[in-house]
Scaffold this motif. Structure first.
Motif, PDB file in Angstrom:
ATOM      1  N   PRO A 134       1.005  -0.943   0.118  1.00  0.00           N
ATOM      2  CA  PRO A 134       0.011  -0.137   0.257  1.00  0.00           C
ATOM      3  C   PRO A 134       0.622   1.408  -0.108  1.00  0.00           C
ATOM      4  CG  PRO A 134      -0.590  -1.194   1.369  1.00  0.00           C
ATOM      5  CD  PRO A 134       0.607  -2.096   0.583  1.00  0.00           C
ATOM      6  N   ALA A 135       0.203   2.061  -0.382  1.00  0.00           N
ATOM      7  CA  ALA A 135       1.252   3.238  -0.483  1.00  0.00           C
ATOM      8  C   ALA A 135       1.025   4.242   0.826  1.00  0.00           C
ATOM      9  CB  ALA A 135       0.715   4.578  -1.804  1.00  0.00           C
ATOM     10  N   GLY A 136      -0.116   4.254   1.122  1.00  0.00           N
ATOM     11  CA  GLY A 136      -0.863   4.558   2.418  1.00  0.00           C
ATOM     12  C   GLY A 136      -2.121   4.347   3.101  1.00  0.00           C
ATOM     13  N   PRO A 137      -2.203   4.105   4.412  1.00  0.00           N
ATOM     14  CA  PRO A 137      -3.345   3.935   4.977  1.00  0.00           C
ATOM     15  C   PRO A 137      -4.546   3.442   4.327  1.00  0.00           C
ATOM     16  CG  PRO A 137      -2.968   5.164   6.441  1.00  0.00           C
ATOM     17  CD  PRO A 137      -1.275   5.329   5.134  1.00  0.00           C
ATOM     18  N   ASP A 138      -4.937   4.533   3.750  1.00  0.00           N
ATOM     19  CA  ASP A 138      -5.798   5.055   3.012  1.00  0.00           C
ATOM     20  C   ASP A 138      -5.933   4.711   1.636  1.00  0.00           C
ATOM     21  OD1 ASP A 138      -4.471   7.114   2.023  1.00  0.00           O
ATOM     22  OD2 ASP A 138      -5.518   8.237   1.832  1.00  0.00           O
ATOM     23  N   ARG A 139      -5.033   3.835   1.278  1.00  0.00           N
ATOM     24  CA  ARG A 139      -4.455   3.372  -0.258  1.00  0.00           C
ATOM     25  C   ARG A 139      -4.682   1.695  -0.457  1.00  0.00           C
ATOM     26  NH1 ARG A 139      -6.518   6.705  -4.399  1.00  0.00           N
ATOM     27  NH2 ARG A 139      -4.102   6.302  -5.868  1.00  0.00           N
ATOM     28  N   GLN A 140      -5.789   1.102   0.505  1.00  0.00           N
ATOM     29  CA  GLN A 140      -6.027   0.041   0.320  1.00  0.00           C
ATOM     30  C   GLN A 140      -5.250  -1.064  -0.702  1.00  0.00           C
ATOM     31  OE1 GLN A 140      -4.987  -1.630   4.227  1.00  0.00           O
ATOM     32  NE2 GLN A 140      -4.501   0.587   4.857  1.00  0.00           N
ATOM     33  N   LEU A 141      -4.931  -2.537  -0.692  1.00  0.00           N
ATOM     34  CA  LEU A 141      -4.951  -3.228  -1.916  1.00  0.00           C
ATOM     35  C   LEU A 141      -5.856  -4.520  -1.847  1.00  0.00           C
ATOM     36  CD1 LEU A 141      -0.840  -3.012  -2.098  1.00  0.00           C
ATOM     37  CD2 LEU A 141      -2.059  -2.067  -3.606  1.00  0.00           C
ATOM     38  N   SER A 142      -5.869  -5.143  -3.114  1.00  0.00           N
ATOM     39  CA  SER A 142      -6.919  -6.089  -3.066  1.00  0.00           C
ATOM     40  C   SER A 142      -6.306  -7.471  -1.507  1.00  0.00           C
ATOM     41  CB  SER A 142      -7.759  -6.323  -4.143  1.00  0.00           C
ATOM     42  OG  SER A 142      -8.379  -7.621  -4.266  1.00  0.00           O
ATOM     43  N   ASP A 143      -7.096  -8.243  -0.805  1.00  0.00           N
ATOM     44  CA  ASP A 143      -6.662  -8.807  -0.239  1.00  0.00           C
ATOM     45  C   ASP A 143      -6.592 -10.807  -1.361  1.00  0.00           C
ATOM     46  OD1 ASP A 143      -6.566  -8.006   1.582  1.00  0.00           O
ATOM     47  OD2 ASP A 143      -8.920  -8.281   2.547  1.00  0.00           O
ATOM     48  N   ALA A 144      -7.672  -9.959  -2.489  1.00  0.00           N
ATOM     49  CA  ALA A 144      -7.871 -11.100  -3.504  1.00  0.00           C
ATOM     50  C   ALA A 144      -6.405 -12.243  -4.266  1.00  0.00           C
ATOM     51  CB  ALA A 144      -9.078 -11.013  -4.970  1.00  0.00           C
ATOM     52  N   GLY A 145      -5.570 -10.331  -4.464  1.00  0.00           N
ATOM     53  CA  GLY A 145      -3.966 -10.663  -4.795  1.00  0.00           C
ATOM     54  C   GLY A 145      -4.365  -9.701  -6.455  1.00  0.00           C
ATOM     55  N   TYR A 146      -4.001  -9.931  -7.592  1.00  0.00           N
ATOM     56  CA  TYR A 146      -4.012  -9.738  -8.063  1.00  0.00           C
ATOM     57  C   TYR A 146      -2.737 -10.300 -10.000  1.00  0.00           C
ATOM     58  CZ  TYR A 146      -4.322  -4.853  -5.735  1.00  0.00           C
ATOM     59  OH  TYR A 146      -4.850  -3.857  -5.285  1.00  0.00           O
ATOM     60  N   GLU A 147      -3.367 -10.160 -10.644  1.00  0.00           N
ATOM     61  CA  GLU A 147      -3.067  -9.852 -12.090  1.00  0.00           C
ATOM     62  C   GLU A 147      -2.338  -9.228 -12.944  1.00  0.00           C
ATOM     63  OE1 GLU A 147      -2.081 -12.905 -15.390  1.00  0.00           O
ATOM     64  OE2 GLU A 147      -2.655 -13.282 -13.364  1.00  0.00           O
ATOM     65  N   GLN A 148      -0.419  -9.165 -13.287  1.00  0.00           N
ATOM     66  CA  GLN A 148       0.395  -8.341 -12.913  1.00  0.00           C
ATOM     67  C   GLN A 148       1.213  -8.201 -14.329  1.00  0.00           C
ATOM     68  OE1 GLN A 148       3.311  -8.553  -9.871  1.00  0.00           O
ATOM     69  NE2 GLN A 148       1.870  -8.850  -8.470  1.00  0.00           N
ATOM     70  N   GLU A 149       1.202  -6.990 -14.721  1.00  0.00           N
ATOM     71  CA  GLU A 149       1.845  -6.882 -15.884  1.00  0.00           C
ATOM     72  C   GLU A 149       2.810  -6.065 -15.948  1.00  0.00           C
ATOM     73  OE1 GLU A 149       2.751  -7.257 -20.332  1.00  0.00           O
ATOM     74  OE2 GLU A 149       1.335  -8.035 -19.332  1.00  0.00           O
ATOM     75  N   VAL A 150       4.564  -6.303 -15.346  1.00  0.00           N
ATOM     76  CA  VAL A 150       5.659  -5.000 -14.924  1.00  0.00           C
ATOM     77  C   VAL A 150       6.458  -5.865 -16.377  1.00  0.00           C
ATOM     78  CG1 VAL A 150       7.584  -5.913 -12.923  1.00  0.00           C
ATOM     79  CG2 VAL A 150       4.821  -6.593 -12.910  1.00  0.00           C
ATOM     80  N   ARG A 151       7.175  -4.415 -16.486  1.00  0.00           N
ATOM     81  CA  ARG A 151       7.706  -3.735 -17.531  1.00  0.00           C
ATOM     82  C   ARG A 151       9.200  -3.462 -17.391  1.00  0.00           C
ATOM     83  NH1 ARG A 151       5.180  -2.152 -23.449  1.00  0.00           N
ATOM     84  NH2 ARG A 151       4.954  -5.218 -23.029  1.00  0.00           N
ATOM     85  N   ARG A 152       9.931  -3.746 -17.998  1.00  0.00           N
ATOM     86  CA  ARG A 152      11.379  -2.740 -17.353  1.00  0.00           C
ATOM     87  C   ARG A 152      11.960  -1.917 -18.812  1.00  0.00           C
ATOM     88  NH1 ARG A 152      14.384  -0.041 -14.598  1.00  0.00           N
ATOM     89  NH2 ARG A 152      16.765  -0.051 -14.874  1.00  0.00           N
ATOM     90  N   LEU A 153      11.286  -1.031 -18.413  1.00  0.00           N
ATOM     91  CA  LEU A 153      12.016   0.457 -19.679  1.00  0.00           C
ATOM     92  C   LEU A 153      14.027   0.738 -18.997  1.00  0.00           C
ATOM     93  CD1 LEU A 153       8.636   2.406 -18.584  1.00  0.00           C
ATOM     94  CD2 LEU A 153       9.081   0.749 -20.193  1.00  0.00           C
ATOM     95  N   SER A 154      13.330   1.612 -20.013  1.00  0.00           N
ATOM     96  CA  SER A 154      15.534   2.112 -20.223  1.00  0.00           C
ATOM     97  C   SER A 154      14.950   3.331 -19.392  1.00  0.00           C
ATOM     98  CB  SER A 154      15.973   2.526 -21.351  1.00  0.00           C
ATOM     99  OG  SER A 154      14.662   3.606 -21.160  1.00  0.00           O
ATOM    100  N   SER A 155      13.883   4.356 -18.408  1.00  0.00           N
ATOM    101  CA  SER A 155      13.935   4.734 -17.368  1.00  0.00           C
ATOM    102  C   SER A 155      13.644   3.727 -16.669  1.00  0.00           C
ATOM    103  CB  SER A 155      13.643   6.282 -18.294  1.00  0.00           C
ATOM    104  OG  SER A 155      11.987   5.554 -18.352  1.00  0.00           O
TER     105      SER A 155
END
Length: 453
Positions: free
Chosen positions: A110-131
């Motif tokens: 979480p980015a903060g106490p008021d920005r809670q994440l899902s308890d069910a988990g996530y499907e992710q797309e992660v990409r490495r960029l030059s920056s």
């Protein structure tokens, strides 16, 4: 509660359980297959959405431009549903969550106490960029909702079916159990010698149990008719031959008297007279057994003290026991033990048991007589006993063990005891006394009486 195990062992309940299990397997396989297909389709849609979102970003933009674009998307999205995150190599961070990069996967935090994440988990797309790193994630909450929906459907479809099947199975089982119990009681009565017992079932029923009950009644009728015919023939033969045999005995006695003790044929006449007396005794005993099995003595039953009968018979047979070299013991009485029966017949049964023990136990043996508060009369000896395979046979008429054929007797003593036990509804048991034989005659509790002793 005591009837529950019996009901659970009944065929209708077992069939109901088998049907419930079968329905569960079929329904579970059907719903499970549908769930797996829908879950795979839902995950594929989430994956396609992520790929489309990733394609919408200009991955060649500068870190500042890319961070601005991600920040705009993240501002309008709930991190519990969708995560947009850019982690620049220059330390720049933009998005509605934070992450720790591990290989090609990102651990979202979480980015903060008021920005809670899902308890069910996530499907992710992660990409490495030059920056830096661009991370997009979609919550798997739809898969959780789908799973809960299918579990609810499974419960709603199986619950009522299982309850209805088991309820109907239990009702049928209880009804069948009552009918089976009546058949069992009828068979038990027939096995105990009550050939007049019949199954009184529901004559309106036309099922397997009704047919079994009718077969039991037909079998009982044929057995009763055959037994009655045999009993009548035995009684008629014994009755018709008793008088000629008695005349033969009288004639042989007269012949012995006329020949005199010194005549060479006197011993033959005496031996023939003994055999005639023995045959007369056999027919007399057969008649006695037939009369007892006819049920006539039961009409004259009255309360009697079993300990008193045992004491009298033991005192009567003490001289015979001393002459045979057998020690006769009577256990101390626990007080009066009242049973309902014919005093003479019970005394006759005890006399036969004592004579049997004295005859077969052998010199130096011991015979113990006891009456217990549970209305059981026991005669036990320390002789050779009776092999277990022979114990039922010795209760038959005229049956004798091979080793007993050289001893006096006609094979009717224990048969008479069995007949007396039957007319008194008493349970007769022959068991091993290690060593010797233990005969136990247990009488039923008198109607309307409490526990004796």
């Amino acid at each position: 509660m005591r009837r529950l195990p019996r009901i659970l062992r009944s065929t209708p309940v077992r069939l109901a359980l088998m049907l419930v299990v079968l329905f569960t397997l079929v329904n579970g396989a059907t719903l499970g297959g549908a769930y797996l297909q829908l879950a795979a389709s839902t995950r594929a849609q989430i994956r396609a959405s992520l790929e489309a979102e990733m394609a919408g970003f200009d991955v060649t933009a500068t870190p500042a431009a890319l961070a601005t674009l991600v920040r705009a998307r993240a501002r309008a999205a709930d991190p519990a549903d969708s995560v947009y995150l850019f982690l620049g190599d220059d330390g720049r961070r933009a998005g509605n969550a934070d992450a720790i990069i591990r290989g090609d996967r990102a651990k979202l935090v979480p980015a903060g106490p008021d920005r809670q994440l899902s308890d069910a988990g996530y499907e992710q797309e992660v990409r490495r960029l030059s920056s830096g790193w661009l991370i997009l994630a979609e919550s798997l909450a739809p898969l959780d909702d789908l799973r809960r929906t299918f579990l609810t459907l499974l419960g709603l479809s199986l619950g009522p079916t299982a309850l209805l099947s088991l309820g109907l199975g239990t009702l049928i089982a209880r009804r069948s159990a009552r009918r089976v119990a009546r058949i069992e009681r009828t068979l038990a009565a027939l096995a105990s010698g009550d050939l007049a017992a019949r199954y009184a079932g529901d004559h309106r029923a036309d099922d397997d149990l009704a047919r079994i009950g009718q077969s039991v009644n037909r079998m009982a009728e044929r057995q009763e008719a055959a037994t009655e015919a045999l009993r009548q023939v035995s009684s008629d033969i014994a009755h018709d031959l008793r008088t000629p045999l008695q005349r033969i005995s009288v004639t042989l006695a007269d012949l012995r008297a006329r020949l005199g003790p010194d005549h060479e044929a006197a011993h033959l006449a005496e031996a023939a007279g003994d055999e005639a007396d023995r045959a007369t005794g056999v027919f007399r005993a057969l008649l006695h057994i037939a009369q007892i099995e006819g049920g006539g003595p039961a009409q004259h039953f009255s309360p009697l003290d079993l300990t008193e009968v045992a004491a009298e018979m033991a005192e009567l047979y003490e001289p015979a026991a001393e002459e045979a070299g057998v020690a006769l013991h009577v256990a101390p009485a626990h007080g009066p033990v009242t049973v309902l029966g014919d005093r003479d017949l019970i005394a006759q049964a005890l006399a036969n048991l004592i004579e049997n023990a004295l005859r077969h136990a052998g010199g130096g043996a011991e015979v113990h007589i006891a009456v217990s508060p549970d209305r059981a009369l026991t005669v036990e000896d320390t002789g050779p006993g009776i092999p277990e395979a022979e114990r039922d046979r010795v209760l038959r008429r005229l049956y004798r063990l091979e080793r007993s054929r050289t001893t006096p007797g006609n094979g009717l003593g224990l048969a008479l005891v069995a007949a007396i036990a039957q007319v008194h509804d008493a349970r007769l048991e022959l068991t091993d006394a290690t060593p010797g034989l233990r005969v136990r005659l247990e009488f039923p509790e008198p109607v309307g009486a409490g526990t004796s002793g």
